[in-house]
Design a protein around this motif. Structure first.
Motif, mmCIF file in Angstrom:
data_model
loop_
_atom_site.group_PDB
_atom_site.id
_atom_site.type_symbol
_atom_site.label_atom_id
_atom_site.label_comp_id
_atom_site.label_asym_id
_atom_site.label_seq_id
_atom_site.Cartn_x
_atom_site.Cartn_y
_atom_site.Cartn_z
ATOM 1 N N PHE A 199 9.851 5.301 41.200
ATOM 2 C CA PHE A 199 11.185 5.859 41.031
ATOM 3 C C PHE A 199 11.369 7.004 42.009
ATOM 4 O O PHE A 199 10.403 7.621 42.465
ATOM 5 C CB PHE A 199 11.426 6.329 39.589
ATOM 6 C CG PHE A 199 10.782 7.646 39.248
ATOM 7 C CD1 PHE A 199 11.522 8.823 39.230
ATOM 8 C CD2 PHE A 199 9.427 7.712 38.950
ATOM 9 C CE1 PHE A 199 10.921 10.041 38.912
ATOM 10 C CE2 PHE A 199 8.825 8.918 38.628
ATOM 11 C CZ PHE A 199 9.573 10.087 38.611
ATOM 12 N N LYS A 200 12.608 7.273 42.383
ATOM 13 C CA LYS A 200 12.939 8.365 43.282
ATOM 14 C C LYS A 200 14.182 9.081 42.773
ATOM 15 O O LYS A 200 15.149 8.457 42.321
ATOM 16 C CB LYS A 200 13.208 7.852 44.703
ATOM 17 C CG LYS A 200 11.965 7.370 45.435
ATOM 18 C CD LYS A 200 11.000 8.512 45.718
ATOM 19 C CE LYS A 200 9.734 8.020 46.392
ATOM 20 N NZ LYS A 200 8.774 9.134 46.620
ATOM 21 N N MET A 201 14.141 10.417 42.871
ATOM 22 C CA MET A 201 15.304 11.242 42.603
ATOM 23 C C MET A 201 15.934 11.573 43.946
ATOM 24 O O MET A 201 15.289 12.151 44.830
ATOM 25 C CB MET A 201 14.893 12.517 41.868
ATOM 26 C CG MET A 201 14.092 12.297 40.593
ATOM 27 S SD MET A 201 14.990 11.396 39.321
ATOM 28 C CE MET A 201 16.358 12.523 39.003
ATOM 29 N N VAL A 202 17.199 11.197 44.139
ATOM 30 C CA VAL A 202 17.863 11.351 45.427
ATOM 31 C C VAL A 202 19.367 11.464 45.204
ATOM 32 O O VAL A 202 19.931 10.800 44.332
ATOM 33 C CB VAL A 202 17.525 10.154 46.354
ATOM 34 C CG1 VAL A 202 17.803 8.821 45.671
ATOM 35 C CG2 VAL A 202 18.255 10.252 47.674
ATOM 36 N N ASP A 203 20.009 12.317 45.976
ATOM 37 C CA ASP A 203 21.465 12.473 45.900
ATOM 38 C C ASP A 203 22.115 11.313 46.660
ATOM 39 O O ASP A 203 22.203 11.332 47.883
ATOM 40 C CB ASP A 203 21.862 13.820 46.509
ATOM 41 C CG ASP A 203 23.353 14.088 46.433
ATOM 42 O OD1 ASP A 203 24.077 13.274 45.821
ATOM 43 O OD2 ASP A 203 23.803 15.113 46.998
ATOM 44 N N LEU A 204 22.589 10.320 45.935
ATOM 45 C CA LEU A 204 23.142 9.116 46.556
ATOM 46 C C LEU A 204 24.592 9.273 46.994
ATOM 47 O O LEU A 204 25.032 8.613 47.941
ATOM 48 C CB LEU A 204 23.039 7.928 45.594
ATOM 49 C CG LEU A 204 21.618 7.405 45.312
ATOM 50 C CD1 LEU A 204 21.654 6.368 44.204
ATOM 51 C CD2 LEU A 204 20.988 6.827 46.575
ATOM 52 N N ASN A 205 25.365 10.113 46.307
ATOM 53 C CA ASN A 205 26.789 10.214 46.619
ATOM 54 C C ASN A 205 27.196 11.584 47.164
ATOM 55 O O ASN A 205 28.390 11.910 47.215
ATOM 56 C CB ASN A 205 27.633 9.868 45.389
ATOM 57 C CG ASN A 205 27.224 10.685 44.164
ATOM 58 O OD1 ASN A 205 26.381 11.577 44.256
ATOM 59 N ND2 ASN A 205 27.813 10.363 43.020
ATOM 60 N N ASN A 206 26.211 12.379 47.587
ATOM 61 C CA ASN A 206 26.452 13.667 48.244
ATOM 62 C C ASN A 206 27.278 14.633 47.402
ATOM 63 O O ASN A 206 28.070 15.419 47.932
ATOM 64 C CB ASN A 206 27.115 13.473 49.610
ATOM 65 C CG ASN A 206 26.182 12.851 50.638
ATOM 66 O OD1 ASN A 206 25.032 12.542 50.332
ATOM 67 N ND2 ASN A 206 26.661 12.667 51.852
ATOM 68 N N PHE A 254 19.423 5.232 57.064
ATOM 69 C CA PHE A 254 19.052 4.370 58.180
ATOM 70 C C PHE A 254 20.160 4.258 59.230
ATOM 71 O O PHE A 254 19.890 4.300 60.423
ATOM 72 C CB PHE A 254 18.678 2.970 57.669
ATOM 73 C CG PHE A 254 17.376 2.937 56.925
ATOM 74 C CD1 PHE A 254 16.166 3.124 57.576
ATOM 75 C CD2 PHE A 254 17.351 2.735 55.554
ATOM 76 C CE1 PHE A 254 14.965 3.098 56.891
ATOM 77 C CE2 PHE A 254 16.149 2.701 54.856
ATOM 78 C CZ PHE A 254 14.959 2.881 55.526
ATOM 79 N N ASN A 255 21.409 4.122 58.801
ATOM 80 C CA ASN A 255 22.475 3.897 59.777
ATOM 81 C C ASN A 255 23.204 5.170 60.189
ATOM 82 O O ASN A 255 24.185 5.114 60.934
ATOM 83 C CB ASN A 255 23.478 2.860 59.253
ATOM 84 C CG ASN A 255 24.089 3.263 57.918
ATOM 85 O OD1 ASN A 255 23.826 4.352 57.413
ATOM 86 N ND2 ASN A 255 24.894 2.387 57.350
ATOM 87 N N GLY A 256 22.755 6.316 59.744
ATOM 88 C CA GLY A 256 23.308 7.589 60.200
ATOM 89 C C GLY A 256 24.722 7.852 59.745
ATOM 90 O O GLY A 256 25.464 8.575 60.425
ATOM 91 N N ASP A 257 25.116 7.306 58.571
ATOM 92 C CA ASP A 257 26.466 7.541 58.076
ATOM 93 C C ASP A 257 26.546 8.726 57.125
ATOM 94 O O ASP A 257 27.607 9.015 56.571
ATOM 95 C CB ASP A 257 27.023 6.283 57.408
ATOM 96 C CG ASP A 257 26.288 5.899 56.120
ATOM 97 O OD1 ASP A 257 25.240 6.512 55.821
ATOM 98 O OD2 ASP A 257 26.747 4.977 55.421
ATOM 99 N N GLY A 258 25.425 9.406 56.905
ATOM 100 C CA GLY A 258 25.425 10.588 56.054
ATOM 101 C C GLY A 258 25.041 10.333 54.620
ATOM 102 O O GLY A 258 25.013 11.277 53.819
ATOM 103 N N GLY A 282 28.380 5.119 50.065
ATOM 104 C CA GLY A 282 28.904 6.486 50.066
ATOM 105 C C GLY A 282 29.269 6.984 48.685
ATOM 106 O O GLY A 282 29.385 8.197 48.466
ATOM 107 N N ALA A 283 29.440 6.058 47.753
ATOM 108 C CA ALA A 283 29.728 6.429 46.365
ATOM 109 C C ALA A 283 28.519 6.227 45.474
ATOM 110 O O ALA A 283 28.621 6.352 44.256
ATOM 111 C CB ALA A 283 30.903 5.607 45.838
ATOM 112 N N GLY A 284 27.367 5.909 46.091
ATOM 113 C CA GLY A 284 26.149 5.694 45.325
ATOM 114 C C GLY A 284 25.959 4.262 44.889
ATOM 115 O O GLY A 284 25.025 3.974 44.140
#
Length: 569
Positions: A199-206, A254-258, A282-284
């Motif tokens: 599992f990973k904790m990551v901010d998917l939707n900024n 990977f694609n540099g879209d932020g 971009g919305a997770g």
């Protein structure tokens, strides 16, 4: 938010293989291992800790659980400290500075050959000269661990997933350990737990709130793969993906879209290998782009720029459908938006269970490989642990640090943001950042960790009214910039055109600053190096000793920071 989709292909495009050469070290060969990387002594080199078991008497049989820290002297890895006789394997291990003293501590979990029934979970404090065990708790096996600041108080928390015996049977739980500053408060069964998990904790939707992606066998032995988005501090199920277990999750833009994408290697419900990149809209919301290659099981993944083009790639180790070891890299082609399979040369082909880590062990701005696992080509099937240097000679400059720091305070919330960072290869949106926050100038006793967005917030104790902070940029090859100029609550970026003029620009001998009284001046090259300059009493700066090129000039007046591009001709 429009999703930039990519196509995944295995078509050969003439891409040269990455070349590596083995570095001789003092590391032991570990079985059923896990590892982590951090600079334990602040000497600028990445050190390593390994959780695993060893063949202590050389008879070909694994007989001893053994965990060891290896110090990196810039040339090789040497034993620094072992973590005691009751060490663990078949679990996980992480560095975590849980007391914010600047020295990474350690958390481990797993089982010990000394007591294979009672799984253990330990915390070790870094004293600066070694590690002292501070907690001995029930642990888990066949699981994973992650370190993060879930409640934004600057103190690192962690969560532990896997299976453990609770006195009546085996249960799969994901337990959260919240750092109180005086210890940890356990939230048992915080989320649905899994065995053979990742599992990973990551901010998917900024939105600056940490979300979660998880896979593994649930309590009913059914494989799952789910996405939970953080809604005001509560993780809420947002997506159910292809059921998966016995795998690994990592993330990168990977694609540099932020936005952070996810790569996963695991087994599906039919026990067939599954390798896919889950692209983020971009919305997770994640859309799986599966790579159709032969099955890989017992796999480990690490992400980073392997070919120095600035974009994230990934490397995977594990076992193929014939149970032979396999080590492959997948290189992202930004032009065609494809991943291409690549077989690195010079590496040992080591299979799972084990690990692969990409790290810059010698600070040459190229990613080296730490690899551990079974050598299936040897009839005795030993497990080996090796590190390999990246032989690339291609130039890769370190990033430019952020130059425009801004901090506002609303109640107990401190809102940090910054701009001005750049890199010679990694897209601006794909940069990560290390933020350091302290209660006094130069300190980072409040917070220090890596974020994936050029802004963050902390909810701090009401007694904290002012902070001092700086930021470093990190590119896809895991190269750090110099630190930005330190900011405070009163520091704000102002427009140079409104208060200053710098002339001449371009210049060759000397530049003059017209406007308010400048209290300090710093200059950086575009690769992040700080230049040796002196601010004269007449507010001039001699630049005749600097080579031609573009530079960033930072000026401070009345606690306000401003930057300007300066060209030396």
């Amino acid at each position: 938010m429009k999703r930039i989709s990519i196509l995944l292909s295995m078509l050969p495009i003439g891409l040269a293989a990455q070349n590596f050469t083995e570095i001789q070290t003092g590391m032991k060969n570990f079985y059923y291992s896990a590892s982590d990387i951090a600079d334990i002594d602040n000497d600028g080199f990445q050190d390593i800790v390994v959780n695993g078991a060893i063949d202590s008497d050389g008879d070909g049989n694994v007989d001893t659980s053994f965990n060891e820290v290896y110090r990196n002297n810039g040339t090789t890895l040497v034993p620094y400290a072992d973590l005691g006789a009751d060490a663990t394997h078949l679990g996980d291990i992480k560095f975590i500075d849980y007391n914010n003293d600047g020295l990474p501590d350690i958390i481990s979990t797993g089982l010990s050959y000394m007591d294979i029934v009672n799984y253990k979970h330990y915390r070790f404090r870094n004293t600066g000269s070694g590690f002292i065990k501070e907690a001995d708790l029930p642990g888990k096996i066949y699981g994973s661990m992650d370190v993060f600041d879930f409640n934004h108080d600057g103190k690192l928390d962690y969560a532990l997933n896997g299976t453990q015996y609770d006195g009546t049977g085996f249960v799969n739980k994901l337990d959260y350990y919240q750092n109180t500053g005086n210890g940890f408060q356990q939230f048992a069964g915080w989320m649905e737990g899994t065995q053979n998990s990742s599992f990973k904790m990551v901010d998917l939707n900024n939105d600056h709130l940490l979300d979660m992606v998880i896979l593994g066998f649930d309590q009913n032995s059914n494989p799952i793969c789910k996405v939970y988005l953080n809604e005001g501090g509560n993780l809420t199920l947002s997506q159910t993906l292809t059921p998966l277990s016995s795998g690994t999750i990592e993330f990168a833009d990977f694609n540099g879209d932020g936005y952070q994408d996810v790569v996963v290697s695991a087994q599906d419900s039919n026990y067939d290998g599954y390798l896919a990149v889950l692209m983020n809209n971009g919305a997770g919301h994640l859309t799986a782009q599966q790579l159709n290659i032969p099955s890989i099981s017992d796999s480990s993944i690490s992400v980073g720029d392997l070919n120095s083009d600035g974009y994230y790639d990934f490397m995977i180790s594990g076992n193929d459908e014939n149970n032979d070891a396999v080590v492959k890299s997948f290189i992202y082609d930004s032009t065609n938006q494809t991943f291409t399979e690549n077989i690195p040369t010079g590496l040992y082909t080591l299979g799972g269970p084990g690990f692969v880590h990409l790290l810059d062990s010698d600070n040459d701005h190229h990613l080296d490989v730490l690899l551990s696992g079974f050598d299936w080509a040897d009839p005795d099937m030993p497990s080996l642990t090796k590190i390999f240097k990246n032989a690339s000679a291609e130039a890769n400059l370190k990033p430019v640090p952020p130059s425009n720091l801004n901090l506002t305070k609303n109640g107990n919330r401190f809102n940090f943001s910054w701009t001005g960072a750049s890199d010679d290869k990694t897209p601006l949106n794909a940069l990560r950042y290390e933020i350091k926050v302290g209660s006094t100038p130069g300190a980072h006793d409040i917070a220090k960790y890596i974020v994936t967005t050029p802004s963050w917030f902390l909810e701090l104790d009401p007694s904290i009214q002012n902070v001092y902070w700086n930021v470093r940029s990190i590119d896809a090859s895991k190269t750090y910039s110099d630190s930005s100029t330190e900011g405070t609550l009163a520091t704000q970026h102002v427009s140079l055109e409104e208060q200053f003029s710098i002339y001449p620009n371009p210049a060759s001998e000397k530049v003059f600053i017209k406007g308010g009284k400048v209290s300090s001046a710093e200059m950086y090259s575009v690769d992040g190096r700080k230049m040796n300059i002196v601010l004269n009493n007449d507010q001039s700066i001699n630049i005749s000793h600097l080579t031609k090129g573009t530079y960033i000039l930072q000026l401070k007046i009345k606690e306000k920071i401003t930057t300007e591009k300066l060209i030396i001709k």
